[in-house]
Write a protein that holds these residues in place. Structure first.
Motif, PDB file in Angstrom:
ATOM      1  N   ILE A  54     -22.792 -23.877 -85.359  1.00 32.22           N
ATOM      2  CA  ILE A  54     -21.925 -22.707 -85.590  1.00 32.22           C
ATOM      3  C   ILE A  54     -21.366 -22.197 -84.272  1.00 32.22           C
ATOM      4  O   ILE A  54     -20.170 -21.914 -84.147  1.00 32.22           O
ATOM      5  N   ALA A  55     -22.222 -22.090 -83.260  1.00 28.59           N
ATOM      6  CA  ALA A  55     -21.798 -21.563 -81.950  1.00 28.59           C
ATOM      7  C   ALA A  55     -20.814 -22.489 -81.242  1.00 28.59           C
ATOM      8  O   ALA A  55     -20.042 -22.037 -80.400  1.00 28.59           O
ATOM      9  N   ALA A  56     -20.810 -23.779 -81.583  1.00 28.31           N
ATOM     10  CA  ALA A  56     -19.869 -24.722 -80.969  1.00 28.31           C
ATOM     11  C   ALA A  56     -18.434 -24.446 -81.411  1.00 28.31           C
ATOM     12  O   ALA A  56     -17.489 -24.933 -80.792  1.00 28.31           O
ATOM     13  N   LYS A  57     -18.268 -23.685 -82.464  1.00 32.12           N
ATOM     14  CA  LYS A  57     -16.959 -23.217 -82.945  1.00 32.12           C
ATOM     15  C   LYS A  57     -15.933 -24.335 -83.117  1.00 32.12           C
ATOM     16  O   LYS A  57     -14.796 -24.236 -82.697  1.00 32.12           O
ATOM     17  N   GLY A  58     -16.370 -25.433 -83.735  1.00 38.20           N
ATOM     18  CA  GLY A  58     -15.437 -26.503 -84.075  1.00 38.20           C
ATOM     19  C   GLY A  58     -15.096 -27.449 -82.948  1.00 38.20           C
ATOM     20  O   GLY A  58     -14.291 -28.364 -83.142  1.00 38.20           O
ATOM     21  N   LYS A  59     -15.673 -27.268 -81.777  1.00 39.08           N
ATOM     22  CA  LYS A  59     -15.413 -28.197 -80.672  1.00 39.08           C
ATOM     23  C   LYS A  59     -16.054 -29.544 -80.998  1.00 39.08           C
ATOM     24  O   LYS A  59     -17.085 -29.600 -81.661  1.00 39.08           O
TER      25      LYS A  59
END
Length: 99
Positions: A54-59
């Protein structure tokens, strides 16, 4: 005190995107979704792996590193649970390292 589990997300340039720990009080719809899919709907509290995704935000994610420590800070064996394995597969993370 429960063991601390950490998950670190690495991008394709081998940079750390984020590190998250398990949380025994917070949940998220993504956690609930994969818990349901793994036939463990009661397991709603955020696992470190899902919190990190979740914290990677789609990267784009190249690798995830999972570690587990006891209350004294000593490493323990760790491996993704069935819920987290589903999430890792869903997000196409190819490299999984764990203690």
């Amino acid at each position: 005190m429960k063991p601390i589990i950490t998950a670190t997300i690495i991008d394709y340039q081998n940079n750390v995107i984020c590190t998250k720990t398990n949380n025994y009080t917070k949940t998220h719809p993504l956690q609930a979704k994969f818990a349901f899919l793994a036939n463990k709907p009661h397991n709603i509290y955020l696992h470190a792996e899902i919190a990190a995704i979740i914290a990677a935000k789609g990267k784009p994610i190249k690798s995830i590193i999972i570690s587990r420590f006891n209350k004294e800070g000593k490493p323990l064996p760790a491996a993704p649970c069935p819920i987290c394995r589903l999430a890792i597969k869903h997000f196409n993370i190819k490299n999984i390292y764990h203690t």
